[in-house]
Scaffold this motif. Structure first.
Motif: not given
Ligand code: GCB
Length: 610
Positions: A277-290
């Protein structure tokens, strides 16, 4: 900048955190001159320099039960907190610094180094503000908090303050009709944290399943100095850190969306419905410049699951769910409503031991840390806003009630464990005003989140209720053989069956019994079952189980929540002996006979159902 999101402060390659928890200075506003602190600008100096009555107070904690002073326990109005802290010089360069309170009850005003930073009203919910320009970098700083526990007719929850003649002179007294102690103070962690100048402000995920493929719709908002200059790179990592999905999207007006597809997705399942139960993925969000440089990184746990509901059933990942659990409280000896991780962990171990798959956060939002564990363990949560016993429906109250749900949904919208929003507990729903009021509250919630059903715990009788039509799931609270027909154990089963049927007949919606129970003094044995004894509580439960088993066969009864997980403190009234004793566990988390009895049922139920 104050941002729209309220992402939990986390460390990453681009973010640092500093806890401000610990012993703070604490000063009670004198009852004879409650506003003196504002008049004399107590926030411009250390409280210890202002008044020799300043004492030490732990944060996080309620202040009420820490001292030997009964006046402080029952204090109404303002108390002041402050502490000093150092901020490293490195934090002063190319960063934003934020101050976040996870909860202060009920209202708070915050200053840094004598400058006003923010106000917040409504306990149990986080608030934050950017404080970059107010700090001394490489030097000492002071944070001051004025905290007010007063509840009025237009606060959520409501209360009444009146003046009483006491032996010490005139004094304010607080009354309220809800049945838990109105604890006050800085109840949850205080965190100072950094983000980059260009930073991710908020992430919203919605998950779906198509065949074996998981779909994650991600909406991102960010703050950057130059519009349309950044890119977001998203990676979904499984629980061993392997990348299983990837997406890129460009800034369009400081927000962007992307859909990730996850072939062969592992789903988030509730406890006891699946071996993992309770399986979690990790969403990795990266903000990048031009130029492709990393500006900001944030990681969010994500559970892939679907919720669906009809007029009779509730489904998770297309499987029907029967909820078996509790109403709970954030409550314990000494610390009151203060976050205490050993207690939180103990509670989850007891929840697992007893075989519950769900609970309601009666009667207010619980700490982020408590919700994180529900996500991780697969415990389904009915997430309740702080509205209890709502009455005297005014426009101002409605606006605040809506605000409490806006803030709750903003905080908990991404949590797989949250399977429903509870918009109130036991409001006075018999009037036309209540009908309109809850219509407005329900519309507000649907505008914010359509992915979860709405419920409300109703205690008015079926015939008189006028608000049930606005919700998706009818939850009802009823104390057969306790508040009604006290002691008459043979007046439970048929009444529960009849009432549940009439709720379903009136509204044609799934029905859940969200409270039933009996106060029980641990160790009191009276056979045959007599009110307040362990025998009575056990027998009362058995009579309810009989009703629930009959109702489950009818196809629209979707759950049973006993009141309460543990004994808890209430206001001083002659019906409560040291507090409400309807716990299955004592306040110290030891089992009453009822806990063993409930454990047998919940484990048998989960085996039968799954
Ligand atoms: C209720 C309330 C709950 C109380 C409980 C009781 O209906 O929802 O807050 O604690 O009854 O024990 O009276």
């Amino acid at each position: 900048v104050s941002g729209k999101g309220i992402l939990y402060p986390k460390q990453s390659e681009t973010r640092e955190t500093m806890s401000l928890d610990g012993l703070w200075n604490f000063l009670v506003s004198p009852i004879t001159d409650p506003l003196v602190g504002f008049r004399e600008t107590w926030y411009r100096d250390d409280l210890v320099n202002i008044n020799s009555d300043t004492q030490l107070m732990p944060v996080p904690s309620s202040y009420n039960d820490i001292t030997e002073d009964g006046h402080l326990r029952d204090h109404v109005g303002l108390v002041w907190y402050d502490r000093t802290f150092f901020v490293p010089s490195s934090w002063g360069i190319d960063k934003r610094v934020w101050l976040r309170f996870s909860s202060v009850s009920y209202a708070a005003q915050v200053w840094i180094n004598g400058d006003l930073v923010m106000n917040h009203e409504i306990g149990h919910l986080p608030f934050q503000k950017e404080v970059t320009s107010l700090l001394n970098y490489g030097g000492v700083n002071r944070v001051t908090v004025a905290c007010d526990n007063t509840l009025l007719q237009d606060t959520v929850p409501q209360g009444i303050v009146s003046e009483a003649d006491t032996d010490r002179g005139k004094k304010l007294v607080q009354s309220y009709t809800f049945d838990f102690f109105n604890y006050g103070g800085i109840h949850r962690p205080v965190t100072l944290y950094t983000t980059p100048i260009d930073y991710l402000d908020d992430i919203t995920v919605h998950t779906d399943i198509e065949g074996g493929t998981g779909i994650i719709k991600c909406d991102l908002t960010f703050v950057t100095e130059v519009q349309n200059s950044t890119t977001c790179v998203l990676k979904l990592l499984d629980n061993e850190g392997y990348e299983v999905a990837y997406g890129v999207c460009n800034d369009s007006n400081y927000s962007t969306s992307v859909e990730l597809t996850v072939p062969g997705a592992r789903l988030w399942w509730p406890y006891l419905m699946n071996p993992r139960p309770g399986y979690l993925y990790t969403l990795q969000v990266e903000l990048k410049s031009a130029e492709g440089d990393t500006l900001d990184v944030y990681r969010l746990p994500v559970g892939i699951r679907t919720l669906k509901w009809t007029n009779s059933s509730f489904f998770i990942n297309n499987r029907p769910v029967y909820l078996h659990g509790f109403g709970r409280h954030e409550d314990s000896d000494i610390r009151g409503k203060g976050l205490d991780l050993p207690l939180v962990m103990k509670d989850y171990n007891l929840i697992k031991w007893i075989g519950a798959n769900a609970y309601r956060t009666s009667h207010y939002p619980y700490a982020d840390e408590i919700m994180d564990l529900a996500d991780q363990m697969g415990i389904m949560i009915i997430d309740e806003c702080p509205s209890v016993d709502t009455d005297a429906f005014s426009f101002l109250l409605l606006e605040k009630h809506k605000d409490s749900l806006t803030e709750l949904i903003r905080r908990d919208k991404n949590r797989p464990s949250v399977i429903a929003w509870s918009i109130a507990n036991e409001p006075r729903t018999q009037t036309q005003a209540a009908d309109e009021y809850f219509g407005a509250v329900a519309r507000h919630v649907r505008n914010l989140d359509r992915s979860r059903p709405i419920t409300m715990s109703i205690a008015r009788w079926v015939e008189e209720d006028r608000a049930g039509k606005h919700v998706d799931i009818i939850s009802f609270n009823r104390y057969n053989a306790w508040y009604q027909n006290t002691g008459k154990l043979d007046m439970i089963t048929n009444k529960v069956i009849a009432e549940a049927r009439s709720w379903h007949a009136k509204y044609n919606k799934p029905v859940l019994m969200s409270e039933y129970g009996a106060d029980t003094q641990e160790g009191l044995h009276l056979q045959p079952g007599y009110v307040w004894s362990e025998e009575f509580q056990v027998e009362l439960m058995s009579r309810h189980f009989k009703a629930f088993d009959a109702l489950r066969k009818e196809g629209w009864f979707i759950g049973e929540f006993i009141w309460n997980f543990a004994d808890f403190k209430t206001a001083q009234v002659y019906t409560r002996v040291g507090g409400n004793k309807k716990g299955i566990f004592t306040r110290n988390r030891q089992p009453k006979a009822a806990a063993h009895h409930l454990r047998k049922r919940y484990w048998a139920l989960s085996q039968e159902l799954h």
